[in-house]
Design a protein around this motif. Structure first.
Motif, PDB file in Angstrom:
ATOM      1  N   ALA B 334       0.842  -1.206   0.000  1.00  0.00           N
ATOM      2  CA  ALA B 334       0.000   0.000   0.000  1.00  0.00           C
ATOM      3  C   ALA B 334       0.874   1.251   0.000  1.00  0.00           C
ATOM      4  O   ALA B 334       0.679   2.170  -0.792  1.00  0.00           O
ATOM      5  CB  ALA B 334      -0.929  -0.003   1.218  1.00  0.00           C
ATOM      6  N   VAL B 335       1.862   1.243   0.892  1.00  0.00           N
ATOM      7  CA  VAL B 335       2.735   2.419   0.993  1.00  0.00           C
ATOM      8  C   VAL B 335       3.546   2.577  -0.292  1.00  0.00           C
ATOM      9  O   VAL B 335       3.651   3.675  -0.846  1.00  0.00           O
ATOM     10  CB  VAL B 335       3.656   2.298   2.222  1.00  0.00           C
ATOM     11  CG1 VAL B 335       4.677   3.427   2.240  1.00  0.00           C
ATOM     12  CG2 VAL B 335       2.828   2.309   3.498  1.00  0.00           C
ATOM     13  N   GLU B 336       4.095   1.475  -0.744  1.00  0.00           N
ATOM     14  CA  GLU B 336       4.964   1.568  -1.923  1.00  0.00           C
ATOM     15  C   GLU B 336       4.205   2.055  -3.155  1.00  0.00           C
ATOM     16  O   GLU B 336       4.715   2.849  -3.937  1.00  0.00           O
ATOM     17  CB  GLU B 336       5.635   0.222  -2.192  1.00  0.00           C
ATOM     18  CG  GLU B 336       6.797   0.009  -1.234  1.00  0.00           C
ATOM     19  CD  GLU B 336       7.387  -1.392  -1.303  1.00  0.00           C
ATOM     20  OE1 GLU B 336       6.786  -2.246  -2.006  1.00  0.00           O
ATOM     21  OE2 GLU B 336       8.412  -1.637  -0.649  1.00  0.00           O
ATOM     22  N   ARG B 337       2.977   1.602  -3.300  1.00  0.00           N
ATOM     23  CA  ARG B 337       2.181   2.054  -4.447  1.00  0.00           C
ATOM     24  C   ARG B 337       1.924   3.551  -4.374  1.00  0.00           C
ATOM     25  O   ARG B 337       2.028   4.274  -5.363  1.00  0.00           O
ATOM     26  CB  ARG B 337       0.846   1.326  -4.483  1.00  0.00           C
ATOM     27  CG  ARG B 337       0.991  -0.062  -5.018  1.00  0.00           C
ATOM     28  CD  ARG B 337      -0.348  -0.698  -5.173  1.00  0.00           C
ATOM     29  NE  ARG B 337      -0.214  -1.957  -5.905  1.00  0.00           N
ATOM     30  CZ  ARG B 337      -1.237  -2.720  -6.238  1.00  0.00           C
ATOM     31  NH1 ARG B 337      -2.457  -2.355  -5.906  1.00  0.00           N
ATOM     32  NH2 ARG B 337      -1.040  -3.835  -6.898  1.00  0.00           N
ATOM     33  N   CYS B 338       1.587   3.977  -3.180  1.00  0.00           N
ATOM     34  CA  CYS B 338       1.296   5.393  -2.981  1.00  0.00           C
ATOM     35  C   CYS B 338       2.561   6.223  -3.258  1.00  0.00           C
ATOM     36  O   CYS B 338       2.515   7.243  -3.945  1.00  0.00           O
ATOM     37  CB  CYS B 338       0.812   5.594  -1.552  1.00  0.00           C
ATOM     38  SG  CYS B 338       0.447   7.288  -1.151  1.00  0.00           S
ATOM     39  N   VAL B 449       4.176   9.343   4.591  1.00  0.00           N
ATOM     40  CA  VAL B 449       3.323   8.259   4.119  1.00  0.00           C
ATOM     41  C   VAL B 449       3.557   7.062   5.031  1.00  0.00           C
ATOM     42  O   VAL B 449       4.707   6.667   5.252  1.00  0.00           O
ATOM     43  CB  VAL B 449       3.658   7.862   2.671  1.00  0.00           C
ATOM     44  CG1 VAL B 449       2.670   6.812   2.167  1.00  0.00           C
ATOM     45  CG2 VAL B 449       3.651   9.085   1.767  1.00  0.00           C
ATOM     46  N   THR B 450       2.482   6.517   5.591  1.00  0.00           N
ATOM     47  CA  THR B 450       2.605   5.330   6.455  1.00  0.00           C
ATOM     48  C   THR B 450       1.506   4.346   6.099  1.00  0.00           C
ATOM     49  O   THR B 450       0.528   4.708   5.436  1.00  0.00           O
ATOM     50  CB  THR B 450       2.448   5.692   7.954  1.00  0.00           C
ATOM     51  OG1 THR B 450       1.044   5.790   8.259  1.00  0.00           O
ATOM     52  CG2 THR B 450       3.128   7.001   8.312  1.00  0.00           C
ATOM     53  N   PRO B 451       1.644   3.108   6.536  1.00  0.00           N
ATOM     54  CA  PRO B 451       0.519   2.188   6.373  1.00  0.00           C
ATOM     55  C   PRO B 451      -0.656   2.685   7.207  1.00  0.00           C
ATOM     56  O   PRO B 451      -0.470   3.445   8.148  1.00  0.00           O
ATOM     57  CB  PRO B 451       1.037   0.865   6.963  1.00  0.00           C
ATOM     58  CG  PRO B 451       2.517   1.015   7.041  1.00  0.00           C
ATOM     59  CD  PRO B 451       2.787   2.477   7.204  1.00  0.00           C
ATOM     60  N   MET B 452      -1.853   2.273   6.843  1.00  0.00           N
ATOM     61  CA  MET B 452      -3.026   2.572   7.682  1.00  0.00           C
ATOM     62  C   MET B 452      -3.348   1.352   8.535  1.00  0.00           C
ATOM     63  O   MET B 452      -3.733   1.466   9.685  1.00  0.00           O
ATOM     64  CB  MET B 452      -4.223   2.953   6.810  1.00  0.00           C
ATOM     65  CG  MET B 452      -5.414   3.514   7.588  1.00  0.00           C
ATOM     66  SD  MET B 452      -5.053   5.116   8.363  1.00  0.00           S
ATOM     67  CE  MET B 452      -4.999   4.690  10.084  1.00  0.00           C
ATOM     68  N   ALA B 486      -5.714   1.746  -1.012  1.00  0.00           N
ATOM     69  CA  ALA B 486      -4.499   1.735  -1.825  1.00  0.00           C
ATOM     70  C   ALA B 486      -4.208   0.370  -2.415  1.00  0.00           C
ATOM     71  O   ALA B 486      -3.497   0.251  -3.407  1.00  0.00           O
ATOM     72  CB  ALA B 486      -3.309   2.184  -0.988  1.00  0.00           C
ATOM     73  N   VAL B 487      -4.766  -0.662  -1.802  1.00  0.00           N
ATOM     74  CA  VAL B 487      -4.360  -1.995  -2.210  1.00  0.00           C
ATOM     75  C   VAL B 487      -5.430  -2.982  -1.749  1.00  0.00           C
ATOM     76  O   VAL B 487      -6.282  -2.645  -0.939  1.00  0.00           O
ATOM     77  CB  VAL B 487      -2.965  -2.301  -1.563  1.00  0.00           C
ATOM     78  CG1 VAL B 487      -3.106  -2.533  -0.064  1.00  0.00           C
ATOM     79  CG2 VAL B 487      -2.283  -3.452  -2.257  1.00  0.00           C
ATOM     80  N   ARG B 488      -5.400  -4.181  -2.301  1.00  0.00           N
ATOM     81  CA  ARG B 488      -6.307  -5.218  -1.808  1.00  0.00           C
ATOM     82  C   ARG B 488      -5.503  -6.224  -1.001  1.00  0.00           C
ATOM     83  O   ARG B 488      -4.375  -6.561  -1.341  1.00  0.00           O
ATOM     84  CB  ARG B 488      -6.981  -5.937  -2.970  1.00  0.00           C
ATOM     85  CG  ARG B 488      -7.924  -5.053  -3.753  1.00  0.00           C
ATOM     86  CD  ARG B 488      -8.724  -5.891  -4.743  1.00  0.00           C
ATOM     87  NE  ARG B 488      -7.878  -6.683  -5.625  1.00  0.00           N
ATOM     88  CZ  ARG B 488      -7.362  -6.234  -6.760  1.00  0.00           C
ATOM     89  NH1 ARG B 488      -7.594  -4.989  -7.133  1.00  0.00           N
ATOM     90  NH2 ARG B 488      -6.625  -7.011  -7.519  1.00  0.00           N
ATOM     91  N   VAL B 495      -7.457  -2.149   1.506  1.00  0.00           N
ATOM     92  CA  VAL B 495      -6.617  -1.720   2.625  1.00  0.00           C
ATOM     93  C   VAL B 495      -6.141  -0.309   2.299  1.00  0.00           C
ATOM     94  O   VAL B 495      -5.726  -0.042   1.169  1.00  0.00           O
ATOM     95  CB  VAL B 495      -5.413  -2.658   2.824  1.00  0.00           C
ATOM     96  CG1 VAL B 495      -4.485  -2.126   3.903  1.00  0.00           C
ATOM     97  CG2 VAL B 495      -5.880  -4.069   3.177  1.00  0.00           C
ATOM     98  N   GLY B 496      -6.196   0.556   3.306  1.00  0.00           N
ATOM     99  CA  GLY B 496      -5.853   1.955   3.078  1.00  0.00           C
ATOM    100  C   GLY B 496      -4.385   2.253   3.294  1.00  0.00           C
ATOM    101  O   GLY B 496      -3.625   1.455   3.839  1.00  0.00           O
TER     102      GLY B 496
END
Lengths: 471, 522
Positions: B334-338, B449-452, B486-488, B495-496
């Motif tokens: 998620a973080v990497e994509r963002c 930017v961090t994971p949620m 951001a991701v599944r 998942v955010g």
């Protein structure tokens, strides 16, 4: 009492004064005393969920004024805290107060007691909200929330007092200062000034403090003295009989004049203080403090001194400066008259008792004119008083009163000479003595003329005319 | 180039939704039975202007979608609806009736109170107005967490202690949205007094995740998230004390902003931990969240915490990226994509560490429990709600609150007591240090930017601690934090990711979020 069985009291006082704001401390409800129960309430002062407090700037200003009047340092940053305890008069379960960072610190109150100057240190003053009012009818408890959220300044002294008299004199002086500063109406009977007194005892001469008890909510200055003495006796007797004093909260029973056990004093931690998160830190900058200082009315000690400096007797000055309304009235008189000293005397003897009773009073100009009449020699002091009294009773000016009632001094030489002749005629023996050289007997003739003129003959003129008569 | 097509045609045109969707699967969405789709972006992506229809379509057939090429979204659902209303293409009343029906038929435990009469009244008023053009939310159905007061409407905080509490005042944030044309659908379920993170502690029963009713929607703003995910509201007000809006948003595929402390008035929010929490705008896309933020933020004379201003910041084009060592693959992705999108936008990215990551929950729980104990002291059994048959205050209080809340209150009383050895003071001290460290970071970086959360929606009772660890920084430091999908995850659920900005930088965070969200393939 200064001591009892070799023990002396050590006294500190906590005074709560309701600040004279039109609105409550944290909402816009009326802060006025009284009214139907719960008629001056809103979600904020009722502590309803989701209602957030906003500090009333007027409450803050009056607290700053209180600090300045008591010689305190005003802290640039102060904060609010929550003091938690459960009581039915406290709708939020906590009181908003200032525990860690109060608004004012380190002041002092100076006053005279038996001719000796005393100074009692003020440790801190903080702004807080009042709780509701509980009343019991039989076994039924009623809560009136009108008082919830009314702004209070809590004034905490250092334990500097050593007798009941000193504690009473301190509270009296404190009350006078607050009244003159205009921060509160200080009515002990309505609870706008409330006193908690901390008392411990120790052997006279000892420097070790004893264990203190707090006597809550004493509602007259007289009872403060009684409570201190009662506590001095109780604690001393307890110690002398081998017991130990416990930290307690007590109440004063006005019927028995003794203190009674209420509860064990809570420890600080039991109030579980936390910062009030809903009110940001209060910044009171110097410029603001100065603007409040500039608006501060002159305080009683200074006004008293000013009166003494123009020749007014110390007791009169003190009496005049015992209440703002008296001092303010006299200020107006002072500006109008050429004889402030006489005006002060007339004020103390004739007007103050009337004002104290709350009865209607003559306008200050009347008193000023009356003193002027005396200063000009138009009336003597007795007539001055009489004309003022008549002026009060009939609502006319003292001049008119003196005219109507014939109170002016008699300065008509012809008339006085006639009276001298009359007095001589009825005192032939005395006349003979005078003529034989007994000068002191002239007094009898003067007295006779005074009687004939109802005391109105101008004394110096009379004396000269009597002298001339016998030449 | 935009084409106006019906759902099936859109699906065909976009070439990504090859499903047979029965018309009646779109109960409540007949007003959006057709929507605007933009095809031909080269990747075969569907770009819908109407998120309700689009996201519902995604959710109804997510398994199929998830197996396909990524579908990006650009959603302006609320403003699209408002536009339809002021153009007279749709009636506010007919819109809200459909959402009300959805709300009443919800099987997810989404609502505590459905505000049918109020909603109809407000919608009818709107339909009579001629100035709807000036109302950016005209006719937009809004759900409201049940700890946000609405005058005359039951406000329970999902607690027995307030089971019959009807406030005489409305939250400022709510009033501002209503003044902008929003129509309230109802008061949503939540964890009792916002204590909890899975939606299970409500006195009125648990709230379920509409994406998979066997799972938790996250909490405590569970019903707010569920209402958006199930399509019974278009925008929602939640609240966030330590992730309470962002965690459910992450678990339900939504966007939510925890605004800068003081940006939103707290008037009318039944506080749990007042120094930490803010009312939060929640929606299906960042644009709607931004719209809500712009309407509802700002000074309120009734809440002193809104009396703040923030310095204008200089940008340096750098972002700080926090990925802890024990992170899950999903969260890392998620973080990497963002970050990849942000890099493509021209940002430089550097790895950073967040201060006290191991201790952060201790600090958070100490402070929030202490404040909760304080704030809930008023529910003493004398004034509100339920009263125990035993007649005494202790029993009333014990029976009023559920066990998790009682635990939290006991914890709070303990950390404030002498026995705890100054735990609360230590936590405050650490909070100051955390604020300072984050401030330093924002000197170097425009955004963090961090994971949620490390996982997608979990079953009830499963720990959400890892999500809370990411979330509570923003609450402790009073800074804005935005989450959006951001991701599944492994089960195909969204998942955010989280963007945090410096205090007062909400709009910048939202703008960045909008830009990223449109380009994230999830």
């Amino acid at each position: 009492m200064v001591s009892y069985k070799g023990y002396e009291p050590v006294i500190g006082v906590e005074v709560h004064v309701e600040l004279r704001t039109s609105e409550k401390a944290f909402c816009r409800c009326s802060a006025e005393y009284g009214g139907d129960p719960d008629s001056k309430c809103c979600p904020v002062c009722l502590g309803m969920p989701g209602a957030t407090p906003s500090l009333n700037p007027e409450a803050h200003r009056l607290a700053v004024l209180t600090g300045l009047a008591l010689g305190c340092k005003i802290e640039r940053v102060s904060r609010f805290d929550r003091k938690h305890y459960f009581y039915p008069d406290l709708p939020k379960g906590y009181q908003i107060t200032q525990f860690y960072d109060p608004l004012c610190r380190d002041g002092a109150v100076t006053f005279e007691l038996d001719g000796v100057r005393r100074t009692v240190g003020i440790e801190r003053i903080h702004l807080e909200e009042d709780a509701g009012k509980l009343s019991y009818k039989g076994d039924k408890l009623s809560i009136d929330n009108n008082r919830c959220g009314v702004p209070l300044a809590e004034i905490v002294t250092r334990p500097h007092m050593r007798s009941a008299d000193e504690a009473m004199a301190f509270v009296d002086e404190l009350r006078r200062i607050l009244l003159f500063a205009g921060v509160s109406d200080c009515k002990m009977n309505e609870g706008s000034l409330r006193c908690d007194v901390n008392v411990s005892v120790r052997p006279v001469g000892s420097e070790t403090p004893g264990v203190r008890c707090e006597i809550k909510n004493i509602n007259s200055i007289n009872f403060i003295g009684r409570a201190v003495d009662a506590e001095l006796v109780r604690q001393t007797d307890l110690i002398l009989s081998g017991g130990t004093v416990e930290v307690q909260t007590r109440r004063f029973n006005e019927d028995t004049l003794k203190t009674e056990y209420m509860r064990k004093k809570e420890k600080t931690a039991d109030y579980r203080y936390i910062r009030e998160p809903e009110i940001p830190a209060v910044i009171t900058d110097e410029a603001y403090v100065e603007s409040v200082r500039r608006e501060m009315p002159p305080l009683p000690a200074k006004r008293e001194e000013e009166l003494r400096n123009i020749g007014i007797k110390a007791e009169s000055a003190k009496l005049i400066c015992s209440l703002p309304k008296l001092a303010d009235y006299f200020d107006l008189v002072k500006k109008e008259t050429s004889d402030a000293v006489t005006a002060a005397n007339l004020f103390v003897s004739e007007i103050i008792p009337v004002m104290r009773r709350g009865e209607p009073c003559v306008p200050p100009e009347y008193l000023a004119r009356c003193a002027d009449m005396f200063a000009a020699g138009d009336v003597n002091i007795v007539s001055a008083r009489t004309s003022l009294r008549l002026s009060l009773e009939e609502g006319i000016s003292p001049h008119t009163a003196a005219e109507r009632h014939g109170l002016f001094v008699l300065k008509d030489e012809g008339l006085i000479k006639e009276m001298i002749e009359k007095a001589c005629a009825s005192n032939e023996k005395t006349v003979a003595q005078i003529r034989a050289g007994k000068v002191s007997a002239k007094k009898v003739i003067i007295g006779g003329v005074m009687k004939l003129s109802s005391g109105r003959a101008e004394p110096r003129l009379l004396s000269r005319l009597v002298d001339e008569f016998f030449e | 180039m935009k084409n106006r097509v019906n759902l099936t045609e859109a699906r065909m045109a976009a070439g990504c939704l090859k499903l047979d969707i029965e018309e009646n699967d779109f109960r409540g969405f007949s007003h959006v039975a057709d929507f605007t789709a933009e095809s031909g972006d080269g990747d075969g992506n569907l770009m819908c202007d109407d998120s309700c229809a689009a996201v519902s379509a995604f959710e109804l057939c997510r398994e199929e979608i998830f197996e396909r090429e990524p579908v990006s979204r650009r959603i302006t659902c609320a403003s699209k609806l408002a536009e339809d209303v002021y153009r007279g293409e749709k009636k506010a009343v007919s819109i809200v009736r459909e959402y009300l029906r959805q709300a009443k038929e919800s099987q997810n435990g989404t609502y505590i109170t459905v505000m049918e009469a109020e909603a109809e009244r407000i919608a009818e008023q709107l339909d009579r107005r001629t100035d709807c053009e000036s109302l950016p939310l005209a006719g937009v159905p809004l759900s409201v967490k049940d700890n946000i007061c609405i005058e005359g409407i039951l406000t329970t905080c999902a607690s027995r202690a307030l089971e019959d509490f009807v406030p005489t005042y409305s939250s400022t944030v709510y009033s501002r949205l209503i003044a902008a044309g929003a129509v309230p659908v109802g008061k949503t379920n939540m964890d009792e007094f916002a204590v909890g993170a899975d939606g299970s502690t409500s006195y009125f029963g648990p709230c379920r995740n509409p994406l998979d009713p066997s799972l938790s929607p996250g909490g405590s703003s569970s019903g707010s998230a569920a209402s958006l995910a199930e399509g019974s509201a278009v925008i929602s007000l939640g609240s966030d004390t330590g992730g309470s809006a962002r965690i459910p948003a992450s678990y339900c595929g939504l966007a939510a902003l925890k605004p800068t402390y003081g940006a939103f008035s707290r008037w009318g929010l039944v506080g749990m931990a007042p120094s930490l929490e803010q009312i939060c705008p929640m929606a299906r896309c960042v644009s709607d969240v931004r719209l809500m933020f712009e309407i509802a933020s700002g000074h309120d004379a009734r809440d002193m915490t809104t009396c703040v201003t923030w310095e204008k910041r200089r940008r340096n084009g750098r972002i700080g990226v926090f990925i802890p060592s024990e992170v899950s693959e999903t969260a890392r992705k998620a973080v990497e994509r963002c970050v990849a999108v942000l890099k493509a936008e021209g940002y430089e990215a550097d790895r950073v560490e967040l201060p006290f990551f191991d201790e952060i929950l201790g600090v958070y729980y100490t402070i929030s429990s202490a404040e909760a104990a304080s704030n809930l002291a008023r529910f003493d059994g004398l004034r509100y709600g339920y009263r125990s048959e035993k007649g005494d205050i202790l029993s009333t209080r014990n029976e009023s609150f559920g066990a998790p809340l009682r635990e939290r209150l006991a914890e709070g009383a303990y950390v404030l007591s002498e026995k705890s050895g100054g735990a609360y003071a230590r936590a405050l001290h650490m909070r100051e240090q955390i604020k300072e460290k984050l401030n330093e970071l924002f000197g170097d970086f425009d955004l963090l930017v961090t994971p949620m959360s490390d996982t997608e929606a979990a079953s009830f009772g499963e720990t959400v601690c890892t999500a809370e660890r990411y979330a509570v920084y923003a609450n402790l430091a009073g800074i804005p934090a935005l989450t959006f999908p951001a991701v599944r995850g492994e089960r195909g659920l969204p998942v955010g990711v989280q963007l945090m900005g410096a205090a007062g930088d909400d709009i910048f965070v939202l703008e960045t979020g909008e830009a990223v969200e449109g380009r994230l393939a999830w």
